[in-house]
Design an enzyme around this catalytic site. Sequence first.
Site: not given
Length: 279
Positions: A79-80, A191-193, A16-17, A159
């Site tokens: 990561c999308n 978004c994976t967040h 992922d980023s 984050e």
Amino acid sequence: MTESGERSAPSIGVFDSGLGGLTVAREIMRNLPMENIVYFGDTARVPYGSKSRQTVERYSRQIVRFLKTQNIKAIAVACNTATAAAFDAIKEEAGDIPVIGVIDPGARVACRETKNGRIGVIATRATISSNAYADAIHATRPEVSVIGKACPLLVPLVEEGWIHDPITDEVLLRYLDELLENDIDTLILGCTHYPLLRSTIRRLVGEQIRLVNPAYETAQDLAVLLQEKGIANTVPRQPDEPHPYRFFVSDEPERFAEFANSILPIDVSSARIVQIDEY
């Protein structure tokens, strides 16, 4: 397979980023508990959502080259933005190693769940502008309306740890209003967040809207892929055996470990720094 063989068995490479892809790793841990995982978070270069396609492709190729040094048997692009902007480049770089992204699994479930044919997508600017979710949805159901909304403030809020905070509620409401006005009945957390905001989003949109978590759906598709390829790990891990997960980052390993420990079902004591530009 011996116990030492189990620990050295080929792993699932997950990248992922930054930190959000840990939601995908979490679902893999929960749903494929016998699999080893190598996770890379590009914490030095996050976010990807505001970067060009060419830059995301270059970063993704570097990460794949690194993962290929780690005895991996499959790659999950957690990561999308990377899935939307660089999936073909990732598959090319991976060669014979099978690759799965997060967009197709989420799009497929959204197509199945919508009743009124109006699907909302919240994601980064890069994912929304790529039309990747709309293209994947329309490949299955061309009559469906897809309403996308870029939400650039959500990743830094997550984050920062402001998951349950009035400021995050207010930002989400501003983003979601447009989608609700368009009478969506299904919402993809693109978004994976965003799965970390699921309970807040649920409270804001109500029970009538189906929330699709591509992280969970990706783990389900990964299980099928491993079985089809004949590469699923079938050796149970012993209760006293160290967890078969390794974590790498491009910067800030202490912050990464702190965040990982807040969402993963294991203790992450550390992450190793990789000079990813060297790959």
